[in-house]
Enzyme design. Structure first.
Site, PDB file in Angstrom:
ATOM      1  N   CYS A 293       0.814  -1.224   0.000  1.00  0.00           N
ATOM      2  CA  CYS A 293       0.000   0.000   0.000  1.00  0.00           C
ATOM      3  C   CYS A 293       0.845   1.272   0.000  1.00  0.00           C
ATOM      4  O   CYS A 293       0.320   2.349  -0.261  1.00  0.00           O
ATOM      5  CB  CYS A 293      -0.965  -0.012   1.179  1.00  0.00           C
ATOM      6  SG  CYS A 293      -2.183  -1.328   1.027  1.00  0.00           S
TER       7      CYS A 293
ATOM      8  N   HIS B 221      -3.129   7.273   2.347  1.00  0.00           N
ATOM      9  CA  HIS B 221      -3.561   5.958   1.849  1.00  0.00           C
ATOM     10  C   HIS B 221      -4.914   5.638   2.483  1.00  0.00           C
ATOM     11  O   HIS B 221      -5.151   5.948   3.650  1.00  0.00           O
ATOM     12  CB  HIS B 221      -2.524   4.895   2.225  1.00  0.00           C
ATOM     13  CG  HIS B 221      -2.990   3.503   1.960  1.00  0.00           C
ATOM     14  ND1 HIS B 221      -3.492   3.112   0.728  1.00  0.00           N
ATOM     15  CD2 HIS B 221      -3.062   2.398   2.767  1.00  0.00           C
ATOM     16  CE1 HIS B 221      -3.838   1.840   0.798  1.00  0.00           C
ATOM     17  NE2 HIS B 221      -3.596   1.378   2.016  1.00  0.00           N
TER      18      HIS B 221
ATOM     19  N   ASN C  47     -10.110  -0.044  -0.175  1.00  0.00           N
ATOM     20  CA  ASN C  47      -8.639   0.004  -0.230  1.00  0.00           C
ATOM     21  C   ASN C  47      -8.160  -0.595  -1.551  1.00  0.00           C
ATOM     22  O   ASN C  47      -8.193  -1.818  -1.727  1.00  0.00           O
ATOM     23  CB  ASN C  47      -8.064  -0.762   0.968  1.00  0.00           C
ATOM     24  CG  ASN C  47      -6.544  -0.765   0.998  1.00  0.00           C
ATOM     25  OD1 ASN C  47      -5.890  -0.296   0.069  1.00  0.00           O
ATOM     26  ND2 ASN C  47      -5.986  -1.302   2.063  1.00  0.00           N
TER      27      ASN C  47
HETATM   28  N1  ACO Z   1     -18.373  -8.452   9.370  1.00  0.00           N
HETATM   29  C1  ACO Z   1     -18.783  -8.757  10.610  1.00  0.00           C
HETATM   30  N2  ACO Z   1     -17.931  -9.125  11.584  1.00  0.00           N
HETATM   31  C2  ACO Z   1     -16.624  -9.198  11.277  1.00  0.00           C
HETATM   32  C3  ACO Z   1     -16.136  -8.895  10.002  1.00  0.00           C
HETATM   33  C4  ACO Z   1     -17.083  -8.522   9.022  1.00  0.00           C
HETATM   34  N3  ACO Z   1     -16.725  -8.194   7.755  1.00  0.00           N
HETATM   35  N4  ACO Z   1     -14.802  -9.057  10.004  1.00  0.00           N
HETATM   36  C5  ACO Z   1     -14.446  -9.446  11.236  1.00  0.00           C
HETATM   37  N5  ACO Z   1     -15.558  -9.529  12.000  1.00  0.00           N
HETATM   38  C6  ACO Z   1     -15.654  -9.907  13.406  1.00  0.00           C
HETATM   39  C7  ACO Z   1     -14.469 -10.709  13.880  1.00  0.00           C
HETATM   40  O1  ACO Z   1     -14.665 -12.076  13.590  1.00  0.00           O
HETATM   41  C8  ACO Z   1     -14.482 -10.425  15.350  1.00  0.00           C
HETATM   42  O2  ACO Z   1     -15.477 -11.231  15.951  1.00  0.00           O
HETATM   43  P1  ACO Z   1     -15.259 -11.846  17.437  1.00  0.00           P
HETATM   44  O3  ACO Z   1     -15.151 -10.644  18.351  1.00  0.00           O
HETATM   45  O4  ACO Z   1     -16.492 -12.643  17.647  1.00  0.00           O
HETATM   46  O5  ACO Z   1     -13.992 -12.637  17.356  1.00  0.00           O
HETATM   47  C9  ACO Z   1     -14.965  -8.981  15.427  1.00  0.00           C
HETATM   48  O6  ACO Z   1     -15.622  -8.703  14.179  1.00  0.00           O
HETATM   49  C10 ACO Z   1     -13.847  -7.986  15.638  1.00  0.00           C
HETATM   50  O7  ACO Z   1     -12.807  -8.278  14.705  1.00  0.00           O
HETATM   51  P2  ACO Z   1     -11.503  -7.414  14.614  1.00  0.00           P
HETATM   52  O8  ACO Z   1     -10.639  -7.923  13.510  1.00  0.00           O
HETATM   53  O9  ACO Z   1     -10.889  -7.329  15.975  1.00  0.00           O
HETATM   54  O10 ACO Z   1     -12.120  -5.984  14.231  1.00  0.00           O
HETATM   55  P3  ACO Z   1     -11.432  -4.572  14.162  1.00  0.00           P
HETATM   56  O11 ACO Z   1     -12.223  -3.613  14.941  1.00  0.00           O
HETATM   57  O12 ACO Z   1      -9.956  -4.644  14.426  1.00  0.00           O
HETATM   58  O13 ACO Z   1     -11.630  -4.187  12.626  1.00  0.00           O
HETATM   59  C11 ACO Z   1     -10.344  -4.123  10.582  1.00  0.00           C
HETATM   60  C12 ACO Z   1     -11.059  -5.005  11.614  1.00  0.00           C
HETATM   61  C13 ACO Z   1     -11.375  -3.263   9.920  1.00  0.00           C
HETATM   62  C14 ACO Z   1      -9.695  -5.041   9.552  1.00  0.00           C
HETATM   63  C15 ACO Z   1      -9.274  -3.257  11.253  1.00  0.00           C
HETATM   64  O14 ACO Z   1      -8.492  -4.036  12.137  1.00  0.00           O
HETATM   65  C16 ACO Z   1      -8.348  -2.578  10.259  1.00  0.00           C
HETATM   66  O15 ACO Z   1      -8.746  -1.709   9.501  1.00  0.00           O
HETATM   67  N6  ACO Z   1      -7.070  -2.897  10.287  1.00  0.00           N
HETATM   68  C17 ACO Z   1      -6.065  -2.222   9.475  1.00  0.00           C
HETATM   69  C18 ACO Z   1      -6.129  -2.624   8.049  1.00  0.00           C
HETATM   70  C19 ACO Z   1      -5.076  -1.813   7.314  1.00  0.00           C
HETATM   71  O16 ACO Z   1      -4.711  -0.723   7.666  1.00  0.00           O
HETATM   72  N7  ACO Z   1      -4.531  -2.316   6.266  1.00  0.00           N
HETATM   73  C20 ACO Z   1      -3.513  -1.462   5.652  1.00  0.00           C
HETATM   74  C21 ACO Z   1      -2.667  -2.126   4.900  1.00  0.00           C
HETATM   75  S1  ACO Z   1      -3.478  -2.943   3.586  1.00  0.00           S
HETATM   76  C22 ACO Z   1      -2.207  -3.304   2.508  1.00  0.00           C
HETATM   77  O17 ACO Z   1      -1.074  -3.005   2.754  1.00  0.00           O
HETATM   78  C23 ACO Z   1      -2.563  -4.101   1.236  1.00  0.00           C
END
Ligand code: ACO
Length: 328
Positions: free
Chosen positions: A118, A255, A285
């Site tokens: 990214c 980004h 993204n």
């Molecule tokens: N819909 C519903 N529930 C979901 C989903 C979904 N799409 N995805 C995950 N969940 C659930 C999980 O299973 C988990 O359930 P549990 O509590 O029963 O175990 C719960 O939601 C919380 O999951 P987390 O992964 O802890 O959620 P979080 O609040 O961290 O959000 C996210 C996830 C959006 C991916 C976030 O962590 C994020 O944006 N991370 C950074 C991503 C990023 O910056 N990437 C950049 C680089 S990308 C690149 O370089 C190509």
């Protein structure tokens, strides 16, 4: 060739392309255990564009490149370098840049790809800037293009909802210190990486065994925690290197991985959200394409104007992170 004259890389054109096929959160919720509310609340994303049948990354890149060339008013034969930032090449080799070269007819250029996930567009911009400043190239096409739909597991709700496809392109031209535009252009780029965090975000395709096509694997929460810290470091570096403050910046083009990360940066640096260019709600993204697509959108609608100071920042797999200051 060593530089015998100071040169700067000035933006002459910008273009972007999103494939017409669009998938909303509601569409995803018909196949995945997810909801529009969850996706919007956690990411700010509402929809993403994806490749149509028969389209590939180079098609997106070529369309963006053609628009950038038209915006610059440059003949394609005057382009002497094409750099494509991508993690979703048409094939492992040749470079997608070579395919773009053929598609747009830039027969005088040399062409190669850059992979910094990214952060790839800022890495590619930095590479192009070095060629231009040293006089090794006069006009360069820098493209960020990714088709993440090819590498996400559409059955994995944790990653499938986050990504989209698209491409954006800049045409850069070297001007020397006597030129009226010398104060414009790329003032600095800052690149960082830490391979110790390789496993936080990767695609598990193993070319040694080629067992089967791999998919994106991400420790989202860990990436999220690193993001504010590392992007913060990149932003602080670009400000201090240019001896400027937040107040001197007209536009921040981050980004677009997650609206919550962009809002976190806004709070941390006291940057008004009105100065942030945000596309994540509509594009999701698109990896290396998010920044040039956002530049294209904000230049087209008149927000980014000539002489505006624009900060770019990104963080992605590797881990990699980066920033740049561009005077438009
Ligand atoms: N819909 C519903 N529930 C979901 C989903 C979904 N799409 N995805 C995950 N969940 C659930 C999980 O299973 C988990 O359930 P549990 O509590 O029963 O175990 C719960 O939601 C919380 O999951 P987390 O992964 O802890 O959620 P979080 O609040 O961290 O959000 C996210 C996830 C959006 C991916 C976030 O962590 C994020 O944006 N991370 C950074 C991503 C990023 O910056 N990437 C950049 C680089 S990308 C690149 O370089 C190509």
């Amino acid at each position: 060739m060593l530089p015998n004259v100071a040169r700067r890389s000035v933006v002459r054109g910008v273009g972007g392309y999103l494939p017409p096929k669009c998938i909303t959160n509601a569409d995803l919720a018909t196949n995945l255990d997810t909801t529009d509310e969850w996706i919007v609340e956690r990411t700010g994303m509402k929809q993403r564009h994806v490749l149509a049948d028969g389209q590939n990354t180079s098609d997106l890149a070529a369309e963006a490149a053609k628009l950038a060339l038209a915006d610059a008013g440059f003949d394609v034969q005057t382009i002497d370098l094409i750099v494509v930032a991508t993690v979703t090449p048409d094939h492992p080799f040749p470079a997608t840049a070579a395919r773009v070269q053929a598609k747009i007819g830039a027969s005088k250029a040399f062409a190669f790809d850059v992979n910094a996930v990214c952060s790839g567009f800022i890495y590619a911009l930095s590479v192009a800037d070095q060629y231009l400043k040293t006089g090794m190239a006069k006009r360069v096409l820098v493209i960020g293009a990714d088709a993440m739909s090819k590498i996400v597991d559409w059955n994995d709700r944790a990653t499938a909802v986050l990504f989209g496809d698209g491409a954006g392109a800049l045409v850069l031209e070297a001007v020397d210190e006597s030129h009226v535009d010398y104060e414009r252009g790329i003032h600095s780029t800052h690149l960082f990486s830490d391979g110790c965090h390789y496993d936080l975000l990767y695609v598990n395709t193993d070319l040694a065994t080629a067992a089967q096509p791999g998919h994106v694997h991400m420790q989202g929460r860990e990436i999220f925690k690193s993001a504010i810290k590392l992007i913060g470091e990149a932003v602080e570096t670009v400000l201090s290197s240019n001896n400027i403050t937040i107040a001197d910046i007209d536009w921040f083009v981050p980004h677009q991985a997650n609206l919550r990360i962009i809002e976190g940066i806004s709070v941390h640096f006291k940057i008004p959200m009105e100065k942030m260019v945000v596309t994540v709600d509509r594009h999701s993204n698109t990896s290396a394409a998010t920044i040039p697509l956002a530049l294209w959108e904000a230049a087209r609608d008149g927000r980014i104007q000539k002489n505006h100071q624009v900060v770019l920042e990104a963080m992605g797999g590797g881990l990699t992170w980066a920033s740049a200051l561009v005077k438009w």
